[in-house]
Each structure stands twice: as structure tokens, then as C-alpha cells.
Design a protein around this motif. Structure first.
Motif, PDB file in Angstrom:
ATOM      1  N   MET A  59      -1.601   8.231  -9.754  1.00  0.00           N
ATOM      2  CA  MET A  59      -1.078   6.957  -9.252  1.00  0.00           C
ATOM      3  C   MET A  59      -1.278   5.848 -10.281  1.00  0.00           C
ATOM      4  O   MET A  59      -0.375   5.048 -10.519  1.00  0.00           O
ATOM      5  CB  MET A  59      -1.753   6.565  -7.941  1.00  0.00           C
ATOM      6  CG  MET A  59      -1.271   7.337  -6.747  1.00  0.00           C
ATOM      7  SD  MET A  59       0.418   6.892  -6.282  1.00  0.00           S
ATOM      8  CE  MET A  59       0.424   7.440  -4.593  1.00  0.00           C
ATOM      9  N   SER A  60      -2.482   5.788 -10.873  1.00  0.00           N
ATOM     10  CA  SER A  60      -2.737   4.717 -11.841  1.00  0.00           C
ATOM     11  C   SER A  60      -1.858   4.878 -13.072  1.00  0.00           C
ATOM     12  O   SER A  60      -1.328   3.898 -13.597  1.00  0.00           O
ATOM     13  CB  SER A  60      -4.221   4.655 -12.223  1.00  0.00           C
ATOM     14  OG  SER A  60      -4.637   5.814 -12.886  1.00  0.00           O
ATOM     15  N   ILE A 109       0.846  -1.190   0.000  1.00  0.00           N
ATOM     16  CA  ILE A 109       0.000   0.000   0.000  1.00  0.00           C
ATOM     17  C   ILE A 109       0.882   1.241   0.000  1.00  0.00           C
ATOM     18  O   ILE A 109       1.964   1.241   0.596  1.00  0.00           O
ATOM     19  CB  ILE A 109      -0.973  -0.002   1.205  1.00  0.00           C
ATOM     20  CG1 ILE A 109      -2.049   1.062   1.038  1.00  0.00           C
ATOM     21  CG2 ILE A 109      -0.238   0.133   2.514  1.00  0.00           C
ATOM     22  CD1 ILE A 109      -3.196   0.936   2.045  1.00  0.00           C
ATOM     23  N   GLY A 110       0.414   2.275  -0.696  1.00  0.00           N
ATOM     24  CA  GLY A 110       1.164   3.520  -0.732  1.00  0.00           C
ATOM     25  C   GLY A 110       0.279   4.690  -1.099  1.00  0.00           C
ATOM     26  O   GLY A 110      -0.802   4.512  -1.667  1.00  0.00           O
ATOM     27  N   ALA A 111       0.751   5.869  -0.766  1.00  0.00           N
ATOM     28  CA  ALA A 111       0.005   7.088  -1.053  1.00  0.00           C
ATOM     29  C   ALA A 111       0.955   8.275  -1.093  1.00  0.00           C
ATOM     30  O   ALA A 111       2.052   8.217  -0.528  1.00  0.00           O
ATOM     31  CB  ALA A 111      -1.059   7.332   0.015  1.00  0.00           C
ATOM     32  N   ASP A 112       0.492   9.334  -1.737  1.00  0.00           N
ATOM     33  CA  ASP A 112       1.203  10.600  -1.637  1.00  0.00           C
ATOM     34  C   ASP A 112       0.584  11.396  -0.495  1.00  0.00           C
ATOM     35  O   ASP A 112      -0.239  10.876   0.262  1.00  0.00           O
ATOM     36  CB  ASP A 112       1.173  11.359  -2.969  1.00  0.00           C
ATOM     37  CG  ASP A 112      -0.219  11.837  -3.357  1.00  0.00           C
ATOM     38  OD1 ASP A 112      -1.209  11.534  -2.655  1.00  0.00           O
ATOM     39  OD2 ASP A 112      -0.320  12.527  -4.398  1.00  0.00           O
ATOM     40  N   GLY A 114       4.740   4.063   2.178  1.00  0.00           N
ATOM     41  CA  GLY A 114       4.754   5.506   2.365  1.00  0.00           C
ATOM     42  C   GLY A 114       3.709   6.206   1.512  1.00  0.00           C
ATOM     43  O   GLY A 114       2.970   5.552   0.795  1.00  0.00           O
ATOM     44  N   THR A 115       3.669   7.427   1.635  1.00  0.00           N
ATOM     45  CA  THR A 115       4.385   8.371   2.432  1.00  0.00           C
ATOM     46  C   THR A 115       3.971   8.230   3.896  1.00  0.00           C
ATOM     47  O   THR A 115       2.964   7.609   4.204  1.00  0.00           O
ATOM     48  CB  THR A 115       4.182   9.811   1.918  1.00  0.00           C
ATOM     49  OG1 THR A 115       5.080  10.706   2.520  1.00  0.00           O
ATOM     50  CG2 THR A 115       2.761  10.281   2.087  1.00  0.00           C
ATOM     51  N   ASP A 159       6.746   8.405  -7.036  1.00  0.00           N
ATOM     52  CA  ASP A 159       7.686   7.654  -6.188  1.00  0.00           C
ATOM     53  C   ASP A 159       6.987   6.500  -5.475  1.00  0.00           C
ATOM     54  O   ASP A 159       7.521   5.388  -5.395  1.00  0.00           O
ATOM     55  CB  ASP A 159       8.318   8.577  -5.152  1.00  0.00           C
ATOM     56  CG  ASP A 159       9.146   9.691  -5.785  1.00  0.00           C
ATOM     57  OD1 ASP A 159       9.585   9.537  -6.941  1.00  0.00           O
ATOM     58  OD2 ASP A 159       9.343  10.720  -5.106  1.00  0.00           O
ATOM     59  N   TYR A 160       5.787   6.742  -4.972  1.00  0.00           N
ATOM     60  CA  TYR A 160       5.057   5.717  -4.228  1.00  0.00           C
ATOM     61  C   TYR A 160       4.383   4.722  -5.164  1.00  0.00           C
ATOM     62  O   TYR A 160       4.313   3.532  -4.859  1.00  0.00           O
ATOM     63  CB  TYR A 160       4.067   6.387  -3.267  1.00  0.00           C
ATOM     64  CG  TYR A 160       4.824   7.351  -2.390  1.00  0.00           C
ATOM     65  CD1 TYR A 160       5.603   6.881  -1.337  1.00  0.00           C
ATOM     66  CD2 TYR A 160       4.846   8.712  -2.681  1.00  0.00           C
ATOM     67  CE1 TYR A 160       6.363   7.750  -0.570  1.00  0.00           C
ATOM     68  CE2 TYR A 160       5.604   9.587  -1.911  1.00  0.00           C
ATOM     69  CZ  TYR A 160       6.363   9.098  -0.867  1.00  0.00           C
ATOM     70  OH  TYR A 160       7.126   9.946  -0.123  1.00  0.00           O
TER      71      TYR A 160
END
Length: 154
Positions: free
Chosen positions: A71-72, A5-8, A33-34, A44-45
């Protein structure tokens, strides 16, 4: 099932809530992260989560940003990834059944925790149907290995 799992920064709060909810269900989840709401760069994520899924370290990935679009887009640049942006049950079900999506992208601006948690549950529980859909997924994956051409035959 192992989940990355990841997010900005825009998806940070929802990602934190999702992470806790998934862990409370006993699922193995790694947070890429973040780790704060400070401004970050979503590619980056997306790259970290997608890379971990593509390398087989995790079965599925979940990404959250403001809209889910960035993200996608970024995740789909990683070889072997079929990331889907989805906001409702039908989209999530069909992208798993028909497209064998291995990463789910969501927009924190449009979903609350119960909605996002439900979509992740559907994403994790829905199986790929294979059959005629496998041929189409194979064609999607073949696109990764083809150079861009000037002519695009239909």
C-alpha cells in the motif's frame, strides 16, 4: 478533518473496525473499499485513497493491507503523496512532524484494533513542524518532477 480510508482483502477486517471507530468519534471518513474479504489488488485502493488526498478532497489517508508495504509503495507513486508505513507511536509522530506524511499505511498482520486506532489518532493529531523539515519535504516532492538519471550524485 476529512479522512479517506481503504484496504485490500488482507486489511479488510481491520479497515472495517477502524472505519467504525473513527466514525464513532465523529470524524468524517470515506471508505474507498474494498467492501469484502474477497481477493483484490491493493494498488487499486492505494490509488483511490492517495488520489483523493492528492486532489485535496481529503486531508489525510489511511491504508491497510497485510504488511502495509504494498500500500505504501503504491500510494507513493501518486503525485503529491507522502505515504508512510509505520507500526509504533514514534514512527507515526516523526513521519508527521518531519516528513508531513499525508497517508498512513499499516499492516493488519502486525496490528490489532487498539494499536491501529491509536496510531491513526497520533497520525491525525500530530502537526508538521515545518522549519528545517520543510526544506527536506520540498526536496522529496521535487523528486517527482525529475527524470531518472544514470548518475546519482550524492
Amino acid at each position: 478533518m476529512k479522512i479517506a480510508i481503504g484496504a485490500d482483502h488482507a486489511g479488510f477486517a481491520l479497515k472495517e473496525e477502524l472505519l467504525a471507530a473513527l466514525q464513532a468519534k465523529g470524524l468524517e471518513v470515506k471508505d474507498f473499499g474494498t467492501h469484502s474479504a474477497d481477493s483484490t489488488d491493493y494498488p487499486d485502493y492505494a490509488a483511490a485513497v492517495a488520489g483523493a488526498v492528492a486532489h485535496g478532497e481529503f486531508d489525510r489517508g489511511v491504508l491497510v493491507c497485510s504488511t502495509g508495504v504494498g500500500m505504501s509503495m503504491a500510494a507513493n507513486k501518486v503525485h503529491g503523496i507522502r505515504a508512510a508505513l509505520a507500526f509504533n507511536d514514534d514512527e507515526v509522530t516523526l513521519t508527521r512532524q518531519h516528513n508531513d506524511a499525508n497517508v498512513l499505511a499499516m499492516g493488519a498482520r502486525y496490528l490489532n484494533l487498539p494499536q491501529a486506532e491509536h496510531l491513526v489518532e497520533v497520525f491525525l493529531e500530530t502537526e508538521f513542524l515545518g522549519g528545517r523539515h520543510q526544506r527536506r519535504v520540498d526536496k522529496i516532492m521535487d523528486l517527482e518532477n525529475q527524470p531518472a538519471e544514470e548518475d546519482h550524485p550524492a
